[in-house]
Design a protein around this motif. Structure first.
Motif, PDB file in Angstrom:
ATOM      1  N   GLY A  23      24.251  54.992 -35.295  1.00  0.00           N
ATOM      2  CA  GLY A  23      23.449  54.056 -35.900  1.00  0.00           C
ATOM      3  C   GLY A  23      23.965  53.192 -36.836  1.00  0.00           C
ATOM      4  N   GLU A  24      25.078  53.262 -37.095  1.00  0.00           N
ATOM      5  CA  GLU A  24      26.097  52.432 -38.022  1.00  0.00           C
ATOM      6  C   GLU A  24      26.289  51.193 -37.488  1.00  0.00           C
ATOM      7  OE1 GLU A  24      26.802  50.915 -41.375  1.00  0.00           O
ATOM      8  OE2 GLU A  24      26.345  53.280 -41.401  1.00  0.00           O
ATOM      9  N   THR A  25      25.767  50.213 -38.704  1.00  0.00           N
ATOM     10  CA  THR A  25      25.761  48.702 -38.482  1.00  0.00           C
ATOM     11  C   THR A  25      26.973  47.914 -39.301  1.00  0.00           C
ATOM     12  OG1 THR A  25      23.401  48.911 -38.001  1.00  0.00           O
ATOM     13  CG2 THR A  25      24.460  46.709 -38.180  1.00  0.00           C
ATOM     14  N   MET A  26      26.761  47.785 -40.718  1.00  0.00           N
ATOM     15  CA  MET A  26      27.497  46.984 -41.186  1.00  0.00           C
ATOM     16  C   MET A  26      28.985  47.194 -41.154  1.00  0.00           C
ATOM     17  SD  MET A  26      25.384  44.701 -42.168  1.00  0.00           S
ATOM     18  CE  MET A  26      26.736  43.995 -43.083  1.00  0.00           C
ATOM     19  N   ALA A  27      29.386  48.570 -41.330  1.00  0.00           N
ATOM     20  CA  ALA A  27      30.837  48.833 -41.489  1.00  0.00           C
ATOM     21  C   ALA A  27      31.624  48.263 -40.036  1.00  0.00           C
ATOM     22  CB  ALA A  27      30.881  50.356 -41.521  1.00  0.00           C
ATOM     23  N   THR A  43      30.413  46.139 -37.892  1.00  0.00           N
ATOM     24  CA  THR A  43      30.265  44.619 -38.070  1.00  0.00           C
ATOM     25  C   THR A  43      31.350  43.889 -38.610  1.00  0.00           C
ATOM     26  OG1 THR A  43      27.930  44.967 -37.499  1.00  0.00           O
ATOM     27  CG2 THR A  43      28.725  42.760 -38.292  1.00  0.00           C
ATOM     28  N   MET A  44      31.678  44.421 -39.865  1.00  0.00           N
ATOM     29  CA  MET A  44      32.535  43.805 -40.780  1.00  0.00           C
ATOM     30  C   MET A  44      34.262  44.346 -40.213  1.00  0.00           C
ATOM     31  SD  MET A  44      30.679  44.462 -44.270  1.00  0.00           S
ATOM     32  CE  MET A  44      31.759  43.569 -45.287  1.00  0.00           C
ATOM     33  N   ASN A  72      26.058  44.801 -32.629  1.00  0.00           N
ATOM     34  CA  ASN A  72      25.879  43.532 -31.856  1.00  0.00           C
ATOM     35  C   ASN A  72      24.280  42.916 -32.389  1.00  0.00           C
ATOM     36  OD1 ASN A  72      26.189  41.915 -29.064  1.00  0.00           O
ATOM     37  ND2 ASN A  72      24.138  42.861 -29.029  1.00  0.00           N
ATOM     38  N   ILE A  73      23.548  43.643 -32.622  1.00  0.00           N
ATOM     39  CA  ILE A  73      22.181  43.350 -33.058  1.00  0.00           C
ATOM     40  C   ILE A  73      22.183  42.603 -34.410  1.00  0.00           C
ATOM     41  CG2 ILE A  73      19.935  43.971 -33.702  1.00  0.00           C
ATOM     42  CD1 ILE A  73      19.998  46.427 -31.826  1.00  0.00           C
ATOM     43  N   ALA A  74      23.214  43.350 -35.203  1.00  0.00           N
ATOM     44  CA  ALA A  74      23.224  42.337 -36.652  1.00  0.00           C
ATOM     45  C   ALA A  74      24.014  41.053 -36.307  1.00  0.00           C
ATOM     46  CB  ALA A  74      24.103  43.580 -37.283  1.00  0.00           C
ATOM     47  N   LEU A  75      24.961  41.084 -35.382  1.00  0.00           N
ATOM     48  CA  LEU A  75      25.495  39.760 -35.043  1.00  0.00           C
ATOM     49  C   LEU A  75      24.447  38.643 -34.359  1.00  0.00           C
ATOM     50  CD1 LEU A  75      28.861  40.945 -34.327  1.00  0.00           C
ATOM     51  CD2 LEU A  75      28.673  39.652 -36.541  1.00  0.00           C
TER      52      LEU A  75
END
Length: 327
Positions: A248-252, A254-255, A279-282
């Protein structure tokens, strides 16, 4: 002349009725606590059902065969769109778990059975502090520090071990690869897995450890014969919780990664599979209409995958407990 009178045999006495059970009077504090615990459990089920219902309802438009008006799918089917994302999620999380598991178990064993008490307390505090670091900090560290630092090593690995399928292809010039993302995820899940394994190792019965040492076992043999078999179920649970955090990790992620919808086992190239959360965050800021439903549908797939992973972990732990009890 005497006469004798015959008397009928008397019936046996009826058995005494068992005493009525004495019901202990429940105190007000006990009733409040049991009611609160029951309410908390019910709230968890309600929230889980509400989340699942929301995801299912909002995801229905994404499964429409006509995708001409869906700017996210761009004419392809939903399953063709989500499959590379699901692969990226599982692939990055699996590599992170593969890296973090032995390190976490080693640190937990050192803290619980090898280090001095003061050093163990300090290391435990550092591990707990590492778990409180925000994921965006790990993302910045992974993208700005770790990736450039590992890029020369990736070049060397490609030149000397390129015959291994995972290390082939064109090496990324920036070091921002799926392997870098997995390393960042591994650093993020190490505190969780280490803390759980440490507590499980400390619960090993002292008599088992002392019996192994009394029979002449070294400390490592004692750990291998007494501690690790006892803590097997706890280690599996810790690994599955760490895997759930990685899924479930997103930000790390994504960056560190650039988005690309591919299915590839290569870990050193610039074209990397993107996990679902990243992908959802972007894509979410620019999504509209059925595109939003499509992203929510990918979240539903992630929800199902995470639920399946936790159910598998429960099943493994239960089987281990039954096997240990049978022996």
């Amino acid at each position: 002349m005497s006469t004798t009178t015959s008397q009928a045999p008397s019936a046996p006495p009826a058995p005494a009725a068992p005493p009525a059970p004495i019901k202990a009077k429940q105190r007000l504090g006990d009733r409040i606590f049991s009611g609160t615990a029951l309410g908390a459990g019910i709230i968890i089920l309600i929230v889980l059902a509400a989340v699942a219902t929301f995801l299912i309802i909002q995801s229905i438009p994404a499964f429409n065969p006509d995708t001409s008006d869906n700017h996210i799918l761009e004419g392809e089917s939903f399953w063709a769109y989500v499959w590379p994302l699901a692969f990226g999620t599982l692939w990055a999380s699996f590599m992170a778990l593969l890296i973090a598991a032995p390190i976490s178990i080693g640190i937990a064993l050192f803290i619980s059975h090898y280090s001095h008490r003061r050093l163990a307390g300090f290391l435990g505090y550092v591990i707990d502090l590492l778990a409180a670091v925000p994921s965006v900090v790990f993302g910045l560290w992974g993208g700005l520090v770790l990736a450039p630092l590992l890029q020369p090593f990736y070049v060397w690995l490609n030149e000397n071990a390129g015959w291994i399928p995972f290390f082939g292809g064109q090496v990324s010039p920036t070091g921002r690869t799926i392997l870098t993302a997995a390393l960042v995820l591994a650093v993020m899940v190490i505190p969780i897995m280490t803390a759980i394994c440490r507590e499980v190792f400390l619960q090993t019965p002292k008599l088992h450890e002392e019996a192994a040492l009394a029979l002449g076992a070294t400390r490592w043999e004692m750990v291998r014969m007494a501690v690790l078999p006892f803590a097997r179920g706890g280690m599996v649970s810790a690994a599955m919780l760490a895997l759930g955090r990685a899924l479930g990790e997103t930000m790390a992620v994504t960056m560190v990664l650039s988005p690309s919808a591919v299915v590839s086992f290569l870990v050193l190239t610039s074209t990397n599979p993107t996990p679902i959360p990243a992908n959802i965050a972007l894509a979410f800021p620019e999504a509209h209409d059925t595109g939003v439903n499509t992203l929510i549908a990918t979240g539903l797939i992630l929800f199902v995958v995470t639920f399946a992973v936790n159910a598998l972990a429960r099943w493994i732990v239960a089987r281990r407990a039954e096997f240990s009890g049978a022996n």
